[in-house]
Each structure stands twice: as C-alpha cells, then as structure tokens.
Design an enzyme around this catalytic site. Sequence first.
Site, PDB file in Angstrom:
ATOM      1  N   HIS A   8      73.597  14.912 -32.984  1.00 32.62           N
ATOM      2  CA  HIS A   8      74.868  15.480 -32.787  1.00 32.62           C
ATOM      3  C   HIS A   8      74.892  16.166 -31.318  1.00 32.62           C
ATOM      4  CE1 HIS A   8      74.951  17.752 -37.215  1.00 32.62           C
ATOM      5  NE2 HIS A   8      74.789  16.513 -37.123  1.00 32.62           N
ATOM      6  N   TYR A  65      77.987  27.962 -36.201  1.00 26.69           N
ATOM      7  CA  TYR A  65      77.506  29.471 -35.834  1.00 26.69           C
ATOM      8  C   TYR A  65      78.578  30.469 -36.039  1.00 26.69           C
ATOM      9  CZ  TYR A  65      73.159  27.466 -34.246  1.00 26.69           C
ATOM     10  OH  TYR A  65      71.853  26.819 -34.100  1.00 26.69           O
ATOM     11  N   PRO A  86      65.418  32.480 -35.394  1.00 20.25           N
ATOM     12  CA  PRO A  86      65.753  30.646 -35.611  1.00 20.25           C
ATOM     13  C   PRO A  86      67.539  30.579 -34.933  1.00 20.25           C
ATOM     14  CG  PRO A  86      65.624  31.755 -37.476  1.00 20.25           C
ATOM     15  CD  PRO A  86      65.015  32.705 -36.663  1.00 20.25           C
ATOM     16  N   LYS A  88      64.760  26.972 -31.844  1.00 21.64           N
ATOM     17  CA  LYS A  88      63.634  26.923 -30.747  1.00 21.64           C
ATOM     18  C   LYS A  88      62.202  26.713 -31.206  1.00 21.64           C
ATOM     19  CE  LYS A  88      66.412  26.178 -27.772  1.00 21.64           C
ATOM     20  NZ  LYS A  88      66.324  24.859 -27.577  1.00 21.64           N
ATOM     21  N   TYR A 138      70.430  24.939 -25.488  1.00 24.10           N
ATOM     22  CA  TYR A 138      70.189  24.542 -26.885  1.00 24.10           C
ATOM     23  C   TYR A 138      69.683  23.103 -26.882  1.00 24.10           C
ATOM     24  CZ  TYR A 138      71.571  24.637 -31.716  1.00 24.10           C
ATOM     25  OH  TYR A 138      71.657  24.578 -33.142  1.00 24.10           O
TER      26      TYR A 138
HETATM   27  P1  FAS Z   1      53.215  26.567 -38.647  1.00 22.86           P
HETATM   28  O1  FAS Z   1      53.412  28.023 -39.061  1.00 22.86           O
HETATM   29  O2  FAS Z   1      54.457  25.515 -38.860  1.00 22.86           O
HETATM   30  O3  FAS Z   1      51.935  25.981 -39.070  1.00 22.86           O
HETATM   31  C1  FAS Z   1      50.827  26.595 -38.935  1.00 22.86           C
HETATM   32  C2  FAS Z   1      49.830  25.952 -40.186  1.00 22.86           C
HETATM   33  O4  FAS Z   1      48.637  26.718 -40.090  1.00 22.86           O
HETATM   34  C3  FAS Z   1      50.309  26.321 -41.661  1.00 22.86           C
HETATM   35  O5  FAS Z   1      50.089  25.036 -42.167  1.00 22.86           O
HETATM   36  C4  FAS Z   1      49.344  26.927 -42.064  1.00 22.86           C
HETATM   37  O6  FAS Z   1      49.214  26.719 -43.672  1.00 22.86           O
HETATM   38  C5  FAS Z   1      48.076  26.855 -41.209  1.00 22.86           C
HETATM   39  N1  FAS Z   1      47.286  27.964 -41.434  1.00 22.86           N
HETATM   40  C6  FAS Z   1      47.376  29.110 -41.417  1.00 22.86           C
HETATM   41  N2  FAS Z   1      46.231  30.102 -41.553  1.00 22.86           N
HETATM   42  C7  FAS Z   1      45.193  29.086 -41.702  1.00 22.86           C
HETATM   43  C8  FAS Z   1      43.794  29.293 -41.567  1.00 22.86           C
HETATM   44  N3  FAS Z   1      43.330  30.496 -41.618  1.00 22.86           N
HETATM   45  N4  FAS Z   1      43.096  28.025 -41.690  1.00 22.86           N
HETATM   46  C9  FAS Z   1      43.815  26.894 -41.841  1.00 22.86           C
HETATM   47  N5  FAS Z   1      44.883  26.745 -41.702  1.00 22.86           N
HETATM   48  C10 FAS Z   1      45.673  27.802 -41.677  1.00 22.86           C
HETATM   49  N6  FAS Z   1      62.506  27.500 -36.697  1.00 22.86           N
HETATM   50  C11 FAS Z   1      63.530  26.909 -36.489  1.00 22.86           C
HETATM   51  O7  FAS Z   1      63.771  26.395 -35.336  1.00 22.86           O
HETATM   52  N7  FAS Z   1      64.554  26.894 -37.298  1.00 22.86           N
HETATM   53  C12 FAS Z   1      64.549  27.418 -38.549  1.00 22.86           C
HETATM   54  O8  FAS Z   1      65.472  27.607 -39.467  1.00 22.86           O
HETATM   55  C13 FAS Z   1      63.165  28.136 -39.008  1.00 22.86           C
HETATM   56  N8  FAS Z   1      63.198  28.632 -40.149  1.00 22.86           N
HETATM   57  C14 FAS Z   1      61.967  29.127 -40.520  1.00 22.86           C
HETATM   58  C15 FAS Z   1      61.412  29.577 -41.846  1.00 22.86           C
HETATM   59  C16 FAS Z   1      60.250  30.242 -42.039  1.00 22.86           C
HETATM   60  C17 FAS Z   1      60.003  31.048 -43.390  1.00 22.86           C
HETATM   61  C18 FAS Z   1      59.218  30.416 -40.988  1.00 22.86           C
HETATM   62  C19 FAS Z   1      57.948  30.906 -41.392  1.00 22.86           C
HETATM   63  C20 FAS Z   1      59.460  29.694 -39.775  1.00 22.86           C
HETATM   64  C21 FAS Z   1      60.749  29.248 -39.533  1.00 22.86           C
HETATM   65  N9  FAS Z   1      61.014  28.425 -38.417  1.00 22.86           N
HETATM   66  C22 FAS Z   1      62.074  28.011 -37.974  1.00 22.86           C
HETATM   67  C23 FAS Z   1      59.817  28.390 -37.171  1.00 22.86           C
HETATM   68  C24 FAS Z   1      58.934  27.273 -37.539  1.00 22.86           C
HETATM   69  O9  FAS Z   1      59.843  26.347 -37.385  1.00 22.86           O
HETATM   70  C25 FAS Z   1      58.080  27.424 -36.645  1.00 22.86           C
HETATM   71  O10 FAS Z   1      58.425  27.428 -35.154  1.00 22.86           O
HETATM   72  C26 FAS Z   1      57.052  26.155 -36.805  1.00 22.86           C
HETATM   73  O11 FAS Z   1      56.762  26.105 -37.976  1.00 22.86           O
HETATM   74  C27 FAS Z   1      56.034  26.327 -35.660  1.00 22.86           C
HETATM   75  O12 FAS Z   1      55.091  25.562 -36.228  1.00 22.86           O
HETATM   76  P2  FAS Z   1      53.505  25.638 -35.928  1.00 22.86           P
HETATM   77  O13 FAS Z   1      53.316  26.419 -34.808  1.00 22.86           O
HETATM   78  O14 FAS Z   1      52.656  24.409 -36.098  1.00 22.86           O
HETATM   79  O15 FAS Z   1      53.369  26.764 -37.081  1.00 22.86           O
HETATM   80  C1  PHB Z   2      68.521  24.450 -39.815  1.00 20.10           C
HETATM   81  O1  PHB Z   2      69.235  23.195 -39.792  1.00 20.10           O
HETATM   82  O2  PHB Z   2      67.367  24.709 -40.429  1.00 20.10           O
HETATM   83  C2  PHB Z   2      68.537  25.218 -38.541  1.00 20.10           C
HETATM   84  C3  PHB Z   2      69.616  24.808 -37.385  1.00 20.10           C
HETATM   85  C4  PHB Z   2      70.124  25.583 -36.508  1.00 20.10           C
HETATM   86  C5  PHB Z   2      69.297  26.880 -36.344  1.00 20.10           C
HETATM   87  C6  PHB Z   2      68.305  27.178 -37.191  1.00 20.10           C
HETATM   88  C7  PHB Z   2      68.131  26.340 -38.436  1.00 20.10           C
HETATM   89  O3  PHB Z   2      69.670  27.563 -35.186  1.00 20.10           O
END
Ligand code: FAS
Ligand code: PHB
Length: 390
Positions: free
Chosen positions: A72, A200, A292, A296, A384
């Site tokens: 995009h 947005y 989010p 980022k 962005y």
């Molecule tokens: P993660 O949380 O992805 O991974 C951590 C891992 O550690 C998990 O698999 C977990 O199971 C594991 N873990 C935890 N405790 C443990 C333990 N005691 N022992 C072993 N393993 C363990 N970001 C966006 O940019 N856009 C979004 O729309 C967006 N939506 C999100 C929705 C939700 C519900 C959440 C929680 C986050 C969202 N995020 C979003 C942010 C997300 O994308 C994070 O930035 C991204 O997952 C970060 O990656 P990690 O740091 O690898 O952490």
């Molecule tokens: C998504 O596609 O999940 C998404 C895109 C932009 C955002 C957050 C989430 O700022």
Amino acid sequence: MRTQVGIVGAGPAGLMLSHLLHRHGIESVVLESRSRDHVEHRVRAGVLEQGSVDLLCRTGVGERLRREGLRHEGIELRFAGESHRVPMTELTGRAITVYGQQEVVKDLIAARLAAGGTIHFDAEVLRLAGLNSAEPVVHFRRDGRDEELRCDFVVGCDGFHGVSRGAVPEGVLTSYERTYPFAWLGVLAAAAPAVEELIYANHERGFALYSMRSPEISRLYLQVAPDEDITRWPDERIWAELRARLETVPGWSLNEGPILEKSITPMRSFVVEPMQWERLFLAGDAVHIVPPTGAKGMNLALADVALLGDAFAAWYDRADAELLTNYSATALRRVWRAQHFSWWMTSMLHRLAGDDPYEAKLQTATLRYVATSRGYATSLAENYVGLPEV
Ligand code: FAS
Ligand code: PHB
C-alpha cells in the site's frame, strides 16, 4: 538442556531473533507456553513497515510475503464528512505491506524448523535464575515436568503478560505508562474490502478503521468502551456501527459478510527502561506496548531483535560487547519515536472521554492540517511507513 541464547516466547520477536541468530551461526532455543496451532492462528497486527518487509526479505523469509502481501502506498483519513488520502510513497519513497502477523509467525516457524531450529511449544517458562551469572537458567514446565535450560544469555520475548520483565530485581526498571478511556473491537470478516487502502475515520460516535488481510478478507475495528463486553456486540450491531462511522462520503458503502473472529483489545502506552539487565535482554511487547492506531507494535518488536541479532553476532564472533551494552539506549530511540507517533495518531482519531468540544475541534484542525500541509502529511507518512534510522 543447554544453548547459547535462551528465548522466551514464540511471537514475532522471539521467532525472528532465533532466525537471525541462526544466520549468524548462533544456537538458540525458543520456549513457548502455547501450542503451535494457537500462535499460528492468533489474529493480531496487520501492517508491516518498509523496514520490517526489508528485514524479512533480506533474511530469506519474505518469499510468501512478496507473493501474498498487499503493498500500500497511501492511507485515507475520514473526518467531518471529508475524505483525504495521505500519499505516503509519493512523500517518502517507502510503502507499507498488509500481511497478517499470524502469517509472519507461520513463515518464521516454518523457516526455523526447516533449518533444524529448536522451538518447544506448550513449554511454559516459570522463572529465570542466575541472570547475573555466566550461566543463567530458564526454568520451564513441559508435559507436566519441570525442566531447565542453561544458556549464556536470555532474551525475554514473552509479551506484556510474560515473566521475563518480572525477573529484573526491584528498583532497576522505571515504568512509563498511559492508559486510554477506550478499547478496540476488532473483527475479521469474509467480505471483500470495499477499499484499496486503509481508512482511519474520526467520527463523533467514535473511531473506526477499515483494514484488510486479502482481496477476500476484511479486518475492521471500532472504538468501544474500555470495559466493553463483546457479547453485547452481535454481528448486526457491529456492521451498523461500522456503517455509521465509515459511510460518511456520498456514494460509498462498505462490504459486509460473515464475521469469522471478533475480539476486544485494550489500549495502553507502556515502556520500561532499561530494556536489559545483566544477561537478560527484553524485546517487543515484553518491554513496550503502543496503541495499535499507528500500526507499530509488531514492527517495533522486529526492530528490537534486529538490533539484538547484530549485537549477539558481534559478541560471539569477536567478543565485542559494545552493541550488547548499548542495546537498550539504541532501541529506546526508536521505541520513544513510535510511542509518540502512536499516542499522536490515537489522540487525533478517537472520541476522547468527556466529549470535550474543544478537543474535538483540535482534532479536526489537526486532521485538516495533515490533509492540506505537505510537511505535516510527510511527518505522518514517514512515521507510518517507518523511519529508516532514529
Ligand atoms: P507476542 O505477545 O506476540 O508474543 C509473546 C509470546 O510469548 C506469545 O506467543 C506468548 O504465548 C508467549 N509467552 C508469554 N508468556 C510466556 C511464558 N511464561 N513462557 C513461554 N512463553 C510465553 N499491533 C499492531 O500493530 N496492530 C494491531 O492491530 C494489533 N492488535 C493486537 C491485538 C492484541 C489482542 C494484542 C495482545 C496485541 C496486538 N498488537 C497489534 C500488538 C502485537 O501485534 C504485538 O506488538 C506483537 O505481538 C509483539 O510481538 P512479541 O513482542 O513477539 O509479543
Ligand atoms: C490491521 O490491519 O490489523 C491494522 C492496521 C492498521 C492499524 C492497526 C491494525 O493501525
């Protein structure tokens, strides 16, 4: 069990770090508390910055991303009945790629296992010990048995609710936090996106975001109350609210379809400093969280471990500890830039608590300034798509 680098968590951060270490000939073991199926199907982020795409492609895990990712070159801002495109690639020369986080996770797991990497799923890390010794120990539980992983270094990639951050002694870490008076209700729908690029929307009823995962799958978000109960949101209500907040320009309507998944994500800004202590390093959501709105979260996680990959390579290849010693200070420059941008996007686009009419006017003025000033639009665009260096 022994390895060079013990990694807690198989999310984007942990998996990418293991992949980067492997490319430098450094051994690692990833311990993940959930199943492989769970982590590969957990719907989360959707937008990859240019830098993240480049990292995945140049390290050999970008083949499917190139094929299936949606490049995009702009985003659209909707407000006050107007619609304005921010031409990000024209302004910065860089682009984003829409590619679900779960797809990145699948690609990294496949790459690690194909290379003979060690990822233990259903292995919950209970505690970290000996972090200030030459041989830290990761205590974990698998198949009902307590086990130990001895290593040179531990990297906590276990997300906001993990155990690694808590392993740092009292008084070492400083936390910075901001919570927001709203959450996001996210839906994945089997509906062809009615848009080419993300929308947005700032609306008096609340924020809405129109994103996607493929030409057949839409990803949409609604601002809801911070303690919202998802059971109060049947599909019809979700679509009605999305229509109300997004169908604000004549002649345009969104496409509806069966909702495949719905969830509520709380909003917070969070950083702990420093991102390391002795032989423990923290990366990704384990050490910082952003709302989010700026897309980022996952990108910051990948940027952290890109630094750590080079730092461990310098240490193991030539006993050079400088990059490891400076990891936190280097990473935090990008973290705080992303914190500010995510806060700025969130504050500009969401209906803030108390419905302060002055705030609403400031939001409209800011959005209109983005829409009419090349300089301000460039500022949004370069943050962005991801700043090359900060
Ligand atoms: P993660 O949380 O992805 O991974 C951590 C891992 O550690 C998990 O698999 C977990 O199971 C594991 N873990 C935890 N405790 C443990 C333990 N005691 N022992 C072993 N393993 C363990 N970001 C966006 O940019 N856009 C979004 O729309 C967006 N939506 C999100 C929705 C939700 C519900 C959440 C929680 C986050 C969202 N995020 C979003 C942010 C997300 O994308 C994070 O930035 C991204 O997952 C970060 O990656 P990690 O740091 O690898 O952490
Ligand atoms: C998504 O596609 O999940 C998404 C895109 C932009 C955002 C957050 C989430 O700022």
